[in-house]
Write an enzyme that holds these catalytic residues in place. Structure first.
Site, PDB file in Angstrom:
ATOM      1  N   PRO A 190       1.395 -19.131  -8.800  1.00 49.74           N
ATOM      2  CA  PRO A 190       1.844 -19.689  -8.803  1.00 49.74           C
ATOM      3  C   PRO A 190       3.728 -19.767  -8.647  1.00 49.74           C
ATOM      4  CG  PRO A 190       0.403 -21.192  -9.515  1.00 49.74           C
ATOM      5  CD  PRO A 190       0.116 -19.480 -10.470  1.00 49.74           C
ATOM      6  N   GLU A 191       4.087 -19.160  -8.256  1.00 51.93           N
ATOM      7  CA  GLU A 191       6.088 -19.351  -8.949  1.00 51.93           C
ATOM      8  C   GLU A 191       6.276 -20.700  -7.440  1.00 51.93           C
ATOM      9  OE1 GLU A 191       7.143 -15.449  -8.007  1.00 51.93           O
ATOM     10  OE2 GLU A 191       5.197 -14.347  -7.670  1.00 51.93           O
ATOM     11  N   LYS A 195       8.907 -24.284 -11.825  1.00 49.62           N
ATOM     12  CA  LYS A 195       7.770 -23.785 -11.427  1.00 49.62           C
ATOM     13  C   LYS A 195       6.642 -25.423 -12.448  1.00 49.62           C
ATOM     14  CE  LYS A 195       7.538 -19.187 -11.562  1.00 49.62           C
ATOM     15  NZ  LYS A 195       7.498 -17.640 -11.958  1.00 49.62           N
ATOM     16  N   ARG A 229       6.072  -5.355 -16.136  1.00 50.23           N
ATOM     17  CA  ARG A 229       5.456  -6.238 -15.654  1.00 50.23           C
ATOM     18  C   ARG A 229       5.261  -5.545 -14.503  1.00 50.23           C
ATOM     19  NH1 ARG A 229       5.862 -11.791 -15.793  1.00 50.23           N
ATOM     20  NH2 ARG A 229       4.023 -11.892 -13.772  1.00 50.23           N
TER      21      ARG A 229
END
Length: 268
Positions: free
Chosen positions: A2-3, A58, A258
């Site tokens: 979730p962003e 967030k 990432r």
DNA sequence: ACGAATGTTGCGGG
DNA sequence: ACCCGCAACATTCG
């Protein structure tokens, strides 16, 4: 997972518990509250009324009058309300019993997420930077921020103490729309590109919120609904597929530790 | 079958 | 200042 758009989607889905009162707190995982033993929570939050539910970056912020119940979903947290409770859910970590026969339920597969309980938001505000939907997030602010640092743009955008709310997926998308390669050093991005970048941050996030966010693997809201922005993704998860602007193949490589997706031709 | 990867964050260390 | 690697943890992918 979730962003910002996914967290906003969850916040929207929780608006129905506004003005409800917390009657009880039950947990089955000791570390579900980050900043205190969960055994204290029941007493602390009993009979507290939910004033409103908002978000910064967030973080989901549930305002309980003189307390703030703050939730971070990390990778696999699900926060939702139901009229009925299924105690047999494998990843159920805690739940709040509300009045009017409702529950605020927290599930988390990987147990990275959880709650903070605060008297005020000072700690949170000190720890995290500006939210993209804050009125002060202007292209001038962004320009100053980028030019006063010499950081790899992807690293900088992942840094929640700079801007809060962006994560791996939307950063890749935003940089693609902005024709900026993820390894570009922040102070070497032209003013023209920064202006465009600012616009694209808001555009990508706003559009994704309209689609209820992106579900790749785990994101769910309101118990089982999934986001549909996935079909709009231009680079994330599209390695070896053609760039929709120039047709050359999308590259995937590690940046800032990432997986990072970009078009070698369009982004520089 | 087993190691690697998965969207996040905070920490220690260079 | 800034970056890296790792830990927290469970599941899925190759």
């Amino acid at each position: 997972m979730p962003e910002l758009p996914e967290v906003q989607t969850v916040v929207n889905s929780l608006q129905g518990i506004k003005n409800h009162t917390i009657r009880d707190f039950t947990y089955n995982w000791e570390k579900v509250i980050y900043n205190m033993p969960p055994s204290r929570v029941k007493h602390l939050l009993e009979n507290k009324k939910i004033i409103d539910i908002t978000r910064k970056g967030k973080y989901i912020i549930i305002n309980l009058d003189n307390y703030f119940l703050v939730c971070h979903l990390r990778m696999t947290g699900y926060l939702y309300t139901r009229k009925y409770l299924n105690k047999n859910k494998k990843h159920l970590r805690c739940y709040f019993t509300l009045n009017k026969h409702k529950y605020l339920i927290y599930e988390d597969i990987r147990k990275f997420g959880g709650f903070y309980i605060y008297n005020n938001l000072n700690i949170l505000n000190k720890r995290i930077g500006i939210d993209p939907f804050d009125v002060n997030f202007t292209s001038t602010w962004l320009s100053k921020g980028l030019k006063s640092r010499k950081r790899i743009i992807k690293n900088l955008f992942l840094d929640q103490s700079f801007i809060c709310g962006l994560g791996n997926i939307y950063i890749d998308e935003i940089l693609w729309y902005s024709n900026i390669k993820p390894t570009k050093i922040s102070n070497r991005i032209t003013s023209r590109k920064i202006k465009n970048l600012h616009t694209n941050i808001l555009k990508v996030l706003t559009t994704s919120i309209k689609f209820h966010g992106t579900t790749i693997m785990n994101f769910k809201f309101d118990n089982m609904k999934t986001g549909n922005y996935k079909n709009n993704l231009e680079v994330y998860g599209r390695d070896n597929m053609p760039c929709s602007k120039c047709n050359s193949l999308i590259i995937k490589k590690k940046v800032a530790g990432r997986s990072t997706h970009f078009c070698k031709k369009c982004q520089n």
